[in-house]
Design a protein around this motif. Structure first.
Motif, PDB file in Angstrom:
ATOM      1  N   VAL A   1      15.198  -8.168  25.352  1.00  0.00           N
ATOM      2  CA  VAL A   1      16.042  -8.202  24.169  1.00  0.00           C
ATOM      3  C   VAL A   1      17.468  -7.858  24.649  1.00  0.00           C
ATOM      4  O   VAL A   1      17.736  -6.761  24.937  1.00  0.00           O
ATOM      5  N   ASP A   2      18.148  -8.736  24.777  1.00  0.00           N
ATOM      6  CA  ASP A   2      19.512  -8.693  25.418  1.00  0.00           C
ATOM      7  C   ASP A   2      20.496  -8.344  24.041  1.00  0.00           C
ATOM      8  O   ASP A   2      20.974  -9.441  23.320  1.00  0.00           O
TER       9      ASP A   2
ATOM     10  N   ASP B   1      12.606 -10.833  34.877  1.00  0.00           N
ATOM     11  CA  ASP B   1      11.154 -11.445  34.980  1.00  0.00           C
ATOM     12  C   ASP B   1      10.567 -11.318  33.740  1.00  0.00           C
ATOM     13  O   ASP B   1       9.783 -10.139  33.233  1.00  0.00           O
ATOM     14  N   ALA B   2      10.778 -12.280  32.570  1.00  0.00           N
ATOM     15  CA  ALA B   2      10.488 -11.905  31.302  1.00  0.00           C
ATOM     16  C   ALA B   2       9.777 -13.443  30.611  1.00  0.00           C
ATOM     17  O   ALA B   2      10.323 -14.314  30.837  1.00  0.00           O
ATOM     18  N   LYS B   3       8.455 -13.181  29.950  1.00  0.00           N
ATOM     19  CA  LYS B   3       8.148 -14.507  29.379  1.00  0.00           C
ATOM     20  C   LYS B   3       8.906 -15.032  28.284  1.00  0.00           C
ATOM     21  O   LYS B   3       9.045 -16.053  27.994  1.00  0.00           O
ATOM     22  N   LYS B   4       9.584 -14.127  27.637  1.00  0.00           N
ATOM     23  CA  LYS B   4      10.242 -14.470  26.229  1.00  0.00           C
ATOM     24  C   LYS B   4      11.775 -13.958  26.496  1.00  0.00           C
ATOM     25  O   LYS B   4      11.749 -12.551  26.625  1.00  0.00           O
ATOM     26  N   ARG B   5      12.750 -14.262  26.298  1.00  0.00           N
ATOM     27  CA  ARG B   5      14.231 -13.777  26.170  1.00  0.00           C
ATOM     28  C   ARG B   5      14.715 -14.036  24.943  1.00  0.00           C
ATOM     29  O   ARG B   5      14.724 -14.987  24.395  1.00  0.00           O
ATOM     30  N   ILE B   6      15.144 -12.850  24.317  1.00  0.00           N
ATOM     31  CA  ILE B   6      15.844 -12.937  22.942  1.00  0.00           C
ATOM     32  C   ILE B   6      17.183 -12.249  23.145  1.00  0.00           C
ATOM     33  O   ILE B   6      17.641 -11.468  23.836  1.00  0.00           O
ATOM     34  N   ALA B   7      18.275 -12.787  22.529  1.00  0.00           N
ATOM     35  CA  ALA B   7      19.597 -12.633  22.446  1.00  0.00           C
ATOM     36  C   ALA B   7      19.968 -12.075  21.115  1.00  0.00           C
ATOM     37  O   ALA B   7      19.830 -12.999  20.229  1.00  0.00           O
TER      38      ALA B   7
ATOM     39  N   VAL C   1      19.181 -14.114  17.691  1.00  0.00           N
ATOM     40  CA  VAL C   1      19.106 -13.622  16.368  1.00  0.00           C
ATOM     41  C   VAL C   1      20.497 -13.685  15.995  1.00  0.00           C
ATOM     42  O   VAL C   1      21.347 -12.943  16.564  1.00  0.00           O
ATOM     43  N   THR C   2      20.883 -14.301  14.838  1.00  0.00           N
ATOM     44  CA  THR C   2      22.181 -13.966  14.071  1.00  0.00           C
ATOM     45  C   THR C   2      22.075 -13.120  12.922  1.00  0.00           C
ATOM     46  O   THR C   2      20.716 -13.129  12.272  1.00  0.00           O
ATOM     47  N   ILE C   3      22.745 -12.301  12.977  1.00  0.00           N
ATOM     48  CA  ILE C   3      22.677 -11.102  11.628  1.00  0.00           C
ATOM     49  C   ILE C   3      23.258 -11.617  10.368  1.00  0.00           C
ATOM     50  O   ILE C   3      23.037 -10.840   9.435  1.00  0.00           O
TER      51      ILE C   3
ATOM     52  N   LEU D   1      17.989 -20.607  16.710  1.00  0.00           N
ATOM     53  CA  LEU D   1      18.683 -19.779  16.020  1.00  0.00           C
ATOM     54  C   LEU D   1      17.723 -19.195  14.941  1.00  0.00           C
ATOM     55  O   LEU D   1      17.072 -19.906  14.041  1.00  0.00           O
ATOM     56  N   VAL D   2      17.726 -17.963  14.822  1.00  0.00           N
ATOM     57  CA  VAL D   2      17.280 -17.082  13.490  1.00  0.00           C
ATOM     58  C   VAL D   2      17.923 -16.266  12.793  1.00  0.00           C
ATOM     59  O   VAL D   2      18.835 -15.691  13.376  1.00  0.00           O
ATOM     60  N   ARG D   3      17.999 -16.044  11.751  1.00  0.00           N
ATOM     61  CA  ARG D   3      18.680 -14.965  10.985  1.00  0.00           C
ATOM     62  C   ARG D   3      17.951 -13.839  10.418  1.00  0.00           C
ATOM     63  O   ARG D   3      16.739 -13.900  10.095  1.00  0.00           O
ATOM     64  N   ILE D   4      18.256 -12.694  11.004  1.00  0.00           N
ATOM     65  CA  ILE D   4      17.361 -11.370  10.528  1.00  0.00           C
ATOM     66  C   ILE D   4      18.682 -10.493  10.495  1.00  0.00           C
ATOM     67  O   ILE D   4      19.392 -10.020  11.132  1.00  0.00           O
TER      68      ILE D   4
END
Length: 393
Positions: free
Chosen positions: A113-114, A127-133, A163-165, A184-187
């Motif tokens: 999680v960046d 080295d990660a299976k999933k990258r989230i920013a 993730v956009t806020i 893109l997702v909103r949280i």
């Protein structure tokens, strides 16, 4: 499940506060969480003590190097100091990359999680299976050059989820980078409403001398002392105009920053020395917010301004600039609090006076504030965050 969180600092700031809220709120059963922070700033790592014990913390850039950079930055009007400042900035970047590579050697993660996108230039090291920013503010507000915006977009292609806020920011990011639409997702940022309300009653950080100020009638603004983003000059001009029309309340500004002296000069210029108080920085700002008659937010741009939601939680009527992004969405286009155009001190003046004079409207806005704040309670956001972390494991 192994998770890596990355952020630039643990200084007192909205994004840092939300990061700690997320780390505390996550279900840590069957999770190993590493937290990598770029800057180790001695005396300013305010949120370090609030990290959950299960999180393993690592800093990348030494405090000694950061202090040297700060020294030369404060004097960089001189050409020699400017050269030295640029040199130490390069040193910081080099140390960060070297120490990051050392830390990541032989490590494998399920998710990275960046949290401030500061890892994007080095994301290939992870080295990660999933990258989230996480995107906390409109990209075109802090990257002005088109080539930089383009390069960031190319780097963001390497992430699985962005993730956009707030909804407005999601739309702006999609417009800027149409090719990222499906990522893109909103949280919304999570807020511990009960904790904030409890802290608003805790006066332990406030000296007896300063507690007297809590009993005065005052308007409050909270934020870093940075006029480019926070536009304190418009705030001071609007407040000055209201004083000239009979306003008796004072203005408190809570926060600290490099432009304190500039803001103090404007206070002198506008003859407001007896009416404006720069409170400085507090770990717990909520007693100051709760006891204010109004909360005024004057930013030129934001992400999802944390302090606006905190003011709603404290039940304080809000006046905010209608800046991109967040205020209009939080205040539901002016039905929860008042909005004025960025830089419009005349309208700000009128809104301050009208809201404080109209007791019925004032009471209505207080009630709406508390009701609206429930939409940002942590349980809703943390459920969505858990889902994003676990998906595609």
């Amino acid at each position: 499940m192994k998770i890596l969180f990355y952020n630039g600092s643990l200084r007192m700031g909205g994004a840092e506060k939300i990061l700690v809220e997320i780390l505390n709120g996550l279900d840590k059963k069957d999770k190993e969480i590493d937290l990598v922070i770029s800057d180790n700033v001695l005396g300013e790592n305010f949120f370090e003590k609030e990290l959950p014990k299960e999180v393993k913390l690592t800093y990348l850039i030494s405090s000694d190097l950061i202090e040297k950079t700060k020294f030369y930055k404060s004097r960089k009007k001189n050409i020699f100091y400017k050269i030295m400042y640029n040199y130490y900035m390069r040193r910081e970047q080099k140390e960060k990359t070297i120490n990051l590579a050392k830390f990541l050697k032989d490590k494998k993660y399920d998710v990275v999680v960046d949290f401030d996108m500061g890892l994007s230039k080095n994301i290939d090291l992870v080295d990660a299976k999933k990258r989230i920013a996480w995107i906390h503010s409109p990209i075109d507000s802090w990257y002005r050059k088109k080539d930089k915006i383009k390069r960031l977009g190319d780097r963001l292609k390497k992430y699985n989820t962005l993730v956009t806020i707030c909804d407005d920011m999601k739309e702006k990011t999609e417009k800027l980078y149409p090719f990222l639409k499906d990522k893109l997702v909103r949280i919304y940022n999570p807020f511990d409403i009960e904790k904030i309300q409890d802290q608003s009653k805790d006066l332990s950080e406030i000296t007896e001398e300063k507690r007297v100020l809590l009993k005065e009638g005052y308007i409050i603004s909270v934020g870093r002392l940075d006029n480019y983003s926070k536009d304190y000059y418009t705030l001071l001009k609007g407040f000055k105009g209201a004083k000239e029309r009979g306003l008796t309340e004072k203005l408190y500004i809570l926060g600290e920053g490099e432009e304190r002296k500039l803001i103090e000069s404007w206070i002198d210029e506008l003859d407001l020395k007896n009416d404006v108080i720069l409170l400085g920085k507090y770990r717990n700002p909520y007693p100051w917010i709760k006891n204010a008659k109004l909360f005024v937010h004057s930013s030129r741009f934001e992400g999802l301004p944390t302090v606006l939601i905190e003011a709603l939680i404290c039940g304080v009527p809000v006046i905010s600039s209608d800046c991109p992004t967040g205020p209009s969405e939080i205040l539901k286009e002016g039905t929860i609090g008042l909005l004025y155009d960025v830089g419009d001190s005349e309208t700000l003046k009128k809104q301050i006076l009208e809201l404080l004079k109209n007791s019925i409207e004032y009471k209505n806005y207080k009630e709406r504030a508390i009701k609206r704040s429930l939409d940002f309670r942590k349980e809703i956001s943390l459920e969505l965050i858990e889902k994003e972390l676990l998906e595609g494991k």
